[in-house]
Motif scaffolding. Sequence first.
Motif, short mmCIF file in Angstrom:
data_model
loop_
_atom_site.label_atom_id
_atom_site.label_comp_id
_atom_site.label_asym_id
_atom_site.label_seq_id
_atom_site.Cartn_x
_atom_site.Cartn_y
_atom_site.Cartn_z
N THR A 205 20.71 17.69 10.48
CA THR A 205 20.62 19.12 10.20
C THR A 205 21.92 19.74 10.64
OG1 THR A 205 18.22 19.20 10.51
CG2 THR A 205 19.41 21.28 10.74
N VAL A 213 21.42 27.56 9.59
CA VAL A 213 21.26 26.21 9.04
C VAL A 213 21.74 26.21 7.59
CG1 VAL A 213 19.61 24.40 8.41
CG2 VAL A 213 19.33 25.65 10.56
N SER A 216 20.17 20.25 5.46
CA SER A 216 19.31 19.36 6.24
C SER A 216 18.68 18.32 5.34
CB SER A 216 18.21 20.15 6.97
OG SER A 216 17.40 19.28 7.74
N SER A 220 10.98 19.59 7.22
CA SER A 220 10.43 20.57 8.15
C SER A 220 11.53 21.48 8.71
CB SER A 220 9.70 19.86 9.30
OG SER A 220 10.59 19.00 10.00
N ASN A 221 12.71 20.92 8.99
CA ASN A 221 13.83 21.73 9.48
C ASN A 221 14.31 22.71 8.42
OD1 ASN A 221 13.59 20.22 11.77
ND2 ASN A 221 15.58 19.23 11.63
N GLN A 224 11.69 25.51 8.01
CA GLN A 224 11.70 26.40 9.16
C GLN A 224 12.88 27.36 9.12
OE1 GLN A 224 11.77 24.35 12.92
NE2 GLN A 224 11.62 26.22 14.13
#
Length: 340
Positions: A205, A213, A216, A220-221, A224
């Motif tokens: 990530t 961010v 990734s 899930s990252n 989110q």
Amino acid sequence: MKLKNIITLSLMIASMYTFAQDNNGFTRLPNQVQYKIYTPNNGAKIKLNDVITFNFTQKTDKDSVLFSSFTAGRPVTIAVQPSQNITDLMYFFPLLSEKDSALVKIPADSLFADSSMQRPAFFPKGSTLQFVIRIDKVQSMEQAMAAQQRLMDSLKTAEVNTLNKYIADNKLNPTKTASGLMYIITQPSVKSKPVAGDTVLVNYTGRTLEGKVFDSSIESNAKQAGLEQPGRTYEPISLTLGEGQVIKGWEEGLLLLNEGSRSTFLIPSDLAYGPRGAGADIKPFSSLIFDIELVKVKPAKKAQTATPAAKPAATKKPAATKKPAAKKTTTPVKKAPVKK
């Protein structure tokens, strides 16, 4: 600059001034371009190889704006060179000084002289493409290069200060390599490390120091962070080390990790995307943070070395014997070819 170019430019500029103004205050150039300088200044005129920074609005003669650097907030900086086409305005800039403003009208007919070019409806015959120009800055090439270097130095200093502040604020204690890469092992492993030529599978990530961010491989990252990656398959990426498939910080950092380990990389811009940046999220001179998991190492296949064949044992030369008399009925037999 070649003497021929200087003479050509001088004659072109001199011929420009021989054209009288029309009733509207416009001057017509030999290429039929018309111009009017609204705010003439007494400064030195722009020369070939000068670097100019200017804003402009491009519009039709019906005042329909096609583009405006004023609105976009992005002035143009270019070096003045001999003109290549009627729209580059290089033939016009030497008539201006710093802080001059002008209106330039280019005949649309000259833009679509090639019949294969599709002519938009907003450029009918006899119309013009217009530029409203304001010269903000004029520099020699040497001045421009020195100013650019000062800007880059200041941005690099700001980057270093920002990265150091991030480390201090988050109470980090990274290991720093000679190149400037910093890393923190967050999950150690005793398995083997990769070497150049190995293929590795990596989960990651990536984020900016501000916490944005931008990429990734972990679903899930990404969710989110609100990261939209249409069509992305969330799985470890595969890459071969030493082939330049990733940024320098990754190339160096992955060689420091063991299979199964996790780490946080703090990568300065000169090991990432440098003064250019990448996309909307990674600005020029941006240090980046990557949370890395080295999922698997696939060693490169080594080429097998062929074993040389053993030499036959030496044999004694047979003693000379008397050649038997040839039989008339004997049919000669061909020997099989010997492979060399």
